[in-house]
Design a protein around this motif. Structure first.
Motif, mmCIF file in Angstrom:
data_model
loop_
_atom_site.group_PDB
_atom_site.id
_atom_site.type_symbol
_atom_site.label_atom_id
_atom_site.label_comp_id
_atom_site.label_asym_id
_atom_site.label_seq_id
_atom_site.Cartn_x
_atom_site.Cartn_y
_atom_site.Cartn_z
ATOM 1 N N ALA A 1 41.668 -53.299 -19.640
ATOM 2 C CA ALA A 1 40.817 -54.370 -19.401
ATOM 3 C C ALA A 1 39.723 -53.897 -18.388
ATOM 4 N N PRO A 2 38.480 -53.696 -18.747
ATOM 5 C CA PRO A 2 37.458 -53.141 -18.038
ATOM 6 C C PRO A 2 37.228 -53.713 -16.508
ATOM 7 N N ALA A 3 37.788 -55.118 -16.253
ATOM 8 C CA ALA A 3 37.619 -55.707 -14.985
ATOM 9 C C ALA A 3 38.700 -55.134 -14.151
ATOM 10 N N VAL A 4 39.767 -54.568 -14.377
ATOM 11 C CA VAL A 4 40.743 -53.864 -13.454
ATOM 12 C C VAL A 4 41.031 -52.476 -13.656
ATOM 13 N N PRO B 1 35.134 -47.437 -16.386
ATOM 14 C CA PRO B 1 35.897 -48.659 -16.716
ATOM 15 C C PRO B 1 36.549 -48.557 -18.127
ATOM 16 N N LYS C 1 47.326 -63.154 -13.648
ATOM 17 C CA LYS C 1 46.455 -63.446 -12.529
ATOM 18 C C LYS C 1 46.865 -63.948 -11.179
#
Length: 116
Positions: A87-90, A110, A69
């Motif tokens: 990873a769902p966030a990205v 996602p 990050k």
């Protein structure tokens, strides 16, 4: 009377000499992660735990995620979960970048998984 010459105080430490054949000092974790991730060839992926192992810190998969990050100029999208999912966030951005490199993926939105 002659002027006194200044001498080094006896409390000053002499620089330590490296013994020949001694192991090199380990890299700081962020730099080790940077090198491990930059070594992943285009079109291939590694898991967070594999990157941790290559960085010299087995078991530090969560630390790899934290470092990715903050690090700049590293191909972060080549690092995936151990089960092959993104990873769902990205996930959408990561899937786009991996597809551009020729990595085969299944899924949409996602939820993505790398085809092995």
């Amino acid at each position: 009377m002659p002027a006194k010459r200044k001498t080094a105080s006896r409390t000053e430490k002499k620089p330590e000499r490296k013994k020949p054949g001694s192991p090199p000092k380990p890299l700081p974790f962020p730099e080790a992660v940077r090198r491990a991730v930059r070594a992943i060839p285009r079109g291939e992926v590694r898991s967070y735990s594999q990157v941790a192992l290559y960085a010299g810190r087995p078991g530090a998969a969560r630390g790899v995620g934290r470092e990715l990050k903050t690090l700049e100029n590293v191909p972060w999208w080549r690092v995936i979960r151990a089960d092959g999912t993104l990873a769902p966030a990205v996930a959408v951005e990561q899937a786009r970048r991996l597809k551009a490199e020729g990595v085969r993926l299944d899924g949409e939105g996602p939820l993505w998984r790398v085809r092995r």
